[in-house]
Each structure stands twice: as C-alpha cells, then as structure tokens.
Design a protein around this motif. Structure first.
Motif, short mmCIF file in Angstrom:
data_model
loop_
_atom_site.label_atom_id
_atom_site.label_comp_id
_atom_site.label_asym_id
_atom_site.label_seq_id
_atom_site.Cartn_x
_atom_site.Cartn_y
_atom_site.Cartn_z
N ALA A 192 0.78 -1.17 -0.09
CA ALA A 192 0.04 0.24 -0.09
C ALA A 192 0.68 0.79 -0.14
O ALA A 192 0.72 2.12 -0.49
N PHE A 193 1.89 1.32 0.76
CA PHE A 193 3.29 1.96 0.79
C PHE A 193 3.32 2.68 -0.40
O PHE A 193 3.84 4.11 -0.94
N SER A 194 3.82 1.68 -1.07
CA SER A 194 4.64 1.93 -2.59
C SER A 194 3.70 1.95 -4.13
O SER A 194 4.10 2.95 -4.31
N ASP A 195 2.25 1.98 -3.49
CA ASP A 195 1.08 2.19 -4.35
C ASP A 195 0.94 3.91 -3.96
O ASP A 195 1.46 4.52 -5.01
N MET A 196 1.44 4.32 -2.49
CA MET A 196 1.32 5.66 -2.59
C MET A 196 2.48 6.42 -3.11
O MET A 196 1.68 7.23 -3.21
N THR A 197 3.35 5.75 -3.17
CA THR A 197 4.63 6.58 -3.16
C THR A 197 5.25 7.20 -5.08
O THR A 197 5.04 7.90 -5.84
N MET A 198 3.76 5.64 -5.68
CA MET A 198 3.73 5.94 -6.91
C MET A 198 2.75 6.59 -7.51
O MET A 198 3.19 7.49 -7.98
N ARG A 199 1.90 6.92 -6.87
CA ARG A 199 0.72 8.22 -7.32
C ARG A 199 1.49 8.80 -7.09
O ARG A 199 0.99 10.34 -7.15
N LEU A 200 1.78 9.17 -6.08
CA LEU A 200 2.89 10.71 -5.61
C LEU A 200 3.69 11.04 -6.91
O LEU A 200 3.74 12.26 -7.22
N THR A 201 4.57 10.30 -7.21
CA THR A 201 5.23 10.48 -8.74
C THR A 201 4.56 10.79 -9.40
O THR A 201 4.72 12.12 -10.24
N GLU A 202 3.62 10.36 -9.61
CA GLU A 202 2.54 10.05 -10.60
C GLU A 202 1.96 12.01 -10.76
O GLU A 202 2.04 12.59 -11.32
N ALA A 203 1.61 12.22 -9.47
CA ALA A 203 0.80 13.33 -9.16
C ALA A 203 1.79 14.09 -9.66
O ALA A 203 1.92 15.72 -9.98
N ARG A 204 3.30 14.51 -9.26
CA ARG A 204 4.30 15.86 -9.78
C ARG A 204 4.65 15.43 -10.58
O ARG A 204 5.58 16.79 -11.40
N ASP A 205 5.01 14.45 -11.58
CA ASP A 205 5.18 14.86 -12.61
C ASP A 205 3.80 15.62 -13.27
O ASP A 205 4.19 16.02 -14.25
N THR A 206 2.88 15.25 -13.18
CA THR A 206 1.38 15.31 -13.86
C THR A 206 1.41 17.43 -13.10
O THR A 206 1.57 17.78 -13.97
N GLU A 207 1.84 17.66 -11.73
CA GLU A 207 1.94 19.12 -11.90
C GLU A 207 2.93 19.64 -12.52
O GLU A 207 2.61 21.17 -13.34
N ARG A 208 4.60 19.38 -12.81
CA ARG A 208 5.76 19.56 -13.65
C ARG A 208 5.16 19.93 -14.72
O ARG A 208 5.33 21.28 -16.12
N LEU A 209 4.46 18.82 -15.91
CA LEU A 209 3.76 19.35 -16.72
C LEU A 209 3.05 20.21 -17.00
O LEU A 209 2.26 20.92 -17.74
N PHE A 210 1.56 20.33 -16.40
CA PHE A 210 0.98 20.86 -15.96
C PHE A 210 2.04 22.29 -16.39
O PHE A 210 0.70 23.41 -16.71
N LEU A 211 2.75 23.10 -15.05
CA LEU A 211 3.15 24.24 -15.04
C LEU A 211 3.57 24.37 -16.35
O LEU A 211 4.03 25.57 -16.69
N MET A 212 4.33 23.22 -16.85
CA MET A 212 4.75 23.85 -18.62
C MET A 212 3.86 24.58 -19.25
O MET A 212 4.19 25.21 -19.87
N ARG A 213 2.59 23.41 -19.37
CA ARG A 213 2.19 23.75 -20.10
C ARG A 213 0.95 25.14 -20.12
O ARG A 213 0.47 26.17 -21.19
N VAL A 214 1.15 25.33 -18.86
CA VAL A 214 0.33 26.72 -18.37
C VAL A 214 0.98 27.64 -18.64
O VAL A 214 0.87 29.10 -18.94
N SER A 215 2.54 27.61 -18.41
CA SER A 215 3.66 28.69 -18.91
C SER A 215 3.64 28.71 -20.17
O SER A 215 3.19 30.20 -20.75
N HIS A 216 3.13 27.87 -21.07
CA HIS A 216 3.51 28.39 -22.67
C HIS A 216 1.93 28.87 -23.25
O HIS A 216 2.08 30.03 -24.19
N GLU A 217 0.79 28.08 -22.58
CA GLU A 217 -0.47 29.02 -22.97
C GLU A 217 -0.74 30.78 -22.40
O GLU A 217 -1.33 31.04 -23.38
N LEU A 218 0.30 30.89 -21.48
CA LEU A 218 0.10 31.82 -20.60
C LEU A 218 0.93 33.05 -21.62
O LEU A 218 0.44 33.95 -21.96
N ARG A 219 2.37 32.89 -21.80
CA ARG A 219 2.92 33.25 -23.30
C ARG A 219 3.02 33.39 -24.69
O ARG A 219 3.28 34.53 -25.23
N THR A 220 1.61 32.14 -24.43
CA THR A 220 1.02 32.84 -26.32
C THR A 220 0.64 33.80 -26.37
O THR A 220 1.08 35.00 -26.89
N PRO A 221 -0.30 33.91 -25.68
CA PRO A 221 -0.88 35.50 -25.82
C PRO A 221 -0.69 36.30 -25.26
O PRO A 221 -0.91 37.66 -25.86
#
Length: 289
Positions: free
Chosen positions: A46-75
């Motif tokens: 259960a702890f390993s599953d939680m760690t894997m989901r935390l890693t996915e959440a952090r990766d998603t957050e990084r991708l989100f920040l990159m995409r939002v930065s791009h979407e904001l920068r363009t306009p």
C-alpha cells in the motif's frame, strides 16, 4: 521467543517509518519488501502504491506548469507585440490598427478563459463551487452552443448541426450546462478532420436530460477513455487539458455524469446526463440518446 517476534515486527516498521521520512523529503525511490504475504507486506504494498501515485502527481504538476506557462506566454507575447507596434506607429492606417485591436481582444479573451478554467477546476476539486437554480430553456442553450462553435467549424468546413425536439424548460445552472456542452463541442471541433461532421442532440424524460455530442474524428480507444478526463491530460501534448476535466467535475457537482463511447459517425460520442426539474410540462422528443 518474545525478542525474535518483537524484532520481526519492529524492524519492518522502522524501515517503513524511514521510507515515510524519505518520501516527505522528496525521495520517492524507497525500497520496501512487497513480496511478504503477511500484514507487513500488505502495508508495504500500500505504501509503494501511494509513493507511485505521488510520483505521478508530481510529474503531472510539472507538466501542467510547463503547459500553463506556454499557454500564458503565447497570448501575452501576441498582445505585447501588437501593443508595441501600435505604440511605435507601425500601423499607419485605420484598418491595420483595427485588426491589431481585434487581435488584442481575442488574445485577452483567451487568457481570461484559461484563468477561468483554472479557477473553476480548483473550486470544484475543493468542493467550494456554487450552482445557481434558474429556469433554463434547453433549446435556446443548445442553439447557442452550436452557434458559438459554428465559426471555428466553418473555417475547416466541418458541418455542425443540432438535432432535438421540443425540450422542456428546466431548473438548473444554465451557465454551467452551457460550459459543459461548449467544452465537449469545442473538443469535437478540435479532433474532427476538415470536412467532417459534428452533431449535437438531446433527450429528456423521467426527470433526466441526456445531451449527446457525436463527431467523425478518430474516436477514442477503450484504454484511454478514463484517462482523457484527467486534469491536464492532452493526447497531442498541446493545451492544458482542462476542458474535459471541468466538464466531468461540473456534471458530477450537478448530480450527473459524462460518458464517452463510439459515434455512428465513426468518431467519439460524449453523453452528458443531468438531473432536471421541469419548470413546465411539455412533450419531449429527440432523435438520439
């Protein structure tokens, strides 16, 4: 015997505590014995599953920040370019200046929509989202959606049409229903090839309303039908991936749902199901459910 049993319990718990402290520091690569068949092994898995989901959440957050930065920068870059050109007097005729003002307005609206989507998603996920209870004419609402997306569809020769009978005036949050359907139609326009077809249809009965959006795009494979509703997920790596996530969250907040399947046009079919309280009794008919 007590010492042996104590060590068998204490040592794994100490390793688990050390792993928890490591994860708290940001280190997700924590080895634990997940092959044990006892309760300690269950906790480790259960702890390993939680760690894997935390890693996915952090990766998603990084991708989100990159995409939002791009979407904001363009306009913002487009707006700054137009403003600088106007300030420098590069546009020497009224027609050019008018087009520059129109471009600034369009990019400002794009920024406003992006920020609004982010705020809506944050409120929905925090359960701090209020809904209105107004009389909503579904016929007018769906016509408004089709008209609003018609310009983008015509630019690519996509035929977009509405097929519905006489729908009842219902009690609900019209702006949010409009937002849900607009997001789905906008997504359909994005993925439908030039010269394709999009059909919006509706049915209401037994206190429920179904709004369907069919397109002739590539469709959505079974293994991706749950993933596309994740916040910040985009299939082609462009955009912020908020439209479908917001549509599902809004539908859920209203006591409804959004499902995806296969369209008779060969593409994707999105079906919004919402509860409705009729404001007046009317006969209802539609072509597709």
């Amino acid at each position: 015997l007590a010492l042996v049993l104590g060590l068998r319990l204490v040592l794994p718990l100490r390793r688990l505590a050390a792993a928890a402290r490591a994860v708290a520091r940001g280190d997700d690569d924590v080895p634990l014995d997940t092959t044990r068949v006892d309760e300690i092994g269950m906790v480790n898995r259960a702890f390993s599953d939680m760690t894997m989901r935390l890693t996915e959440a952090r990766d998603t957050e990084r991708l989100f920040l990159m995409r939002v930065s791009h979407e904001l920068r363009t306009p913002l870059t487009a707006i700054r370019g137009q403003v600088d050109a106007l300030a420098d007097g590069i546009f020497d005729d009224e027609g050019s200046r008018q087009r520059a003002y129109e471009a600034i307005t369009a990019e400002s609206l794009r920024l406003n929509r992006l920020v609004g989507d982010l705020l809506d998603l944050a409120r929905l996920q925090a359960k701090r989202f209020g809904l209105e209870a107004d009389e909503v004419d579904l016929n007018v609402l769906l016509e408004q959606v089709v008209t609003g997306q018609g310009s983008a569809a015509r630019e690519r020769e996509i035929a977009i049409g509405l097929q519905s009978g006489v729908l009842p005036v219902v009690i609900g949050d019209g702006d949010r229903i409009l937002q849900i359907v607009s997001n789905l139609v906008r997504n359909a326009v994005r993925w439908t090839p030039d010269g394709g077809t999009i059909t919006v249809s509706a049915l209401a009965e037994a206190g429920r309303v179904w709004i369907t959006v069919d397109d002739s795009g590539p469709g959505i494979p079974l293994e991706k039908r749950a993933t596309i509703f994740r916040a910040f997920y985009t299939e082609d790596g462009t955009g912020t991936g908020l439209g479908l996530a917001i549509a599902r969250e809004l539908s859920s907040a209203m006591g409804g749902s959004v499902a995806v399947g296969d369209s008779p046009h060969g593409g994707a079919r999105f079906v919004v199901e919402l509860p409705c309280i009729r404001a007046r009794s009317e006969s209802v008919s539609a072509t597709t459910r």
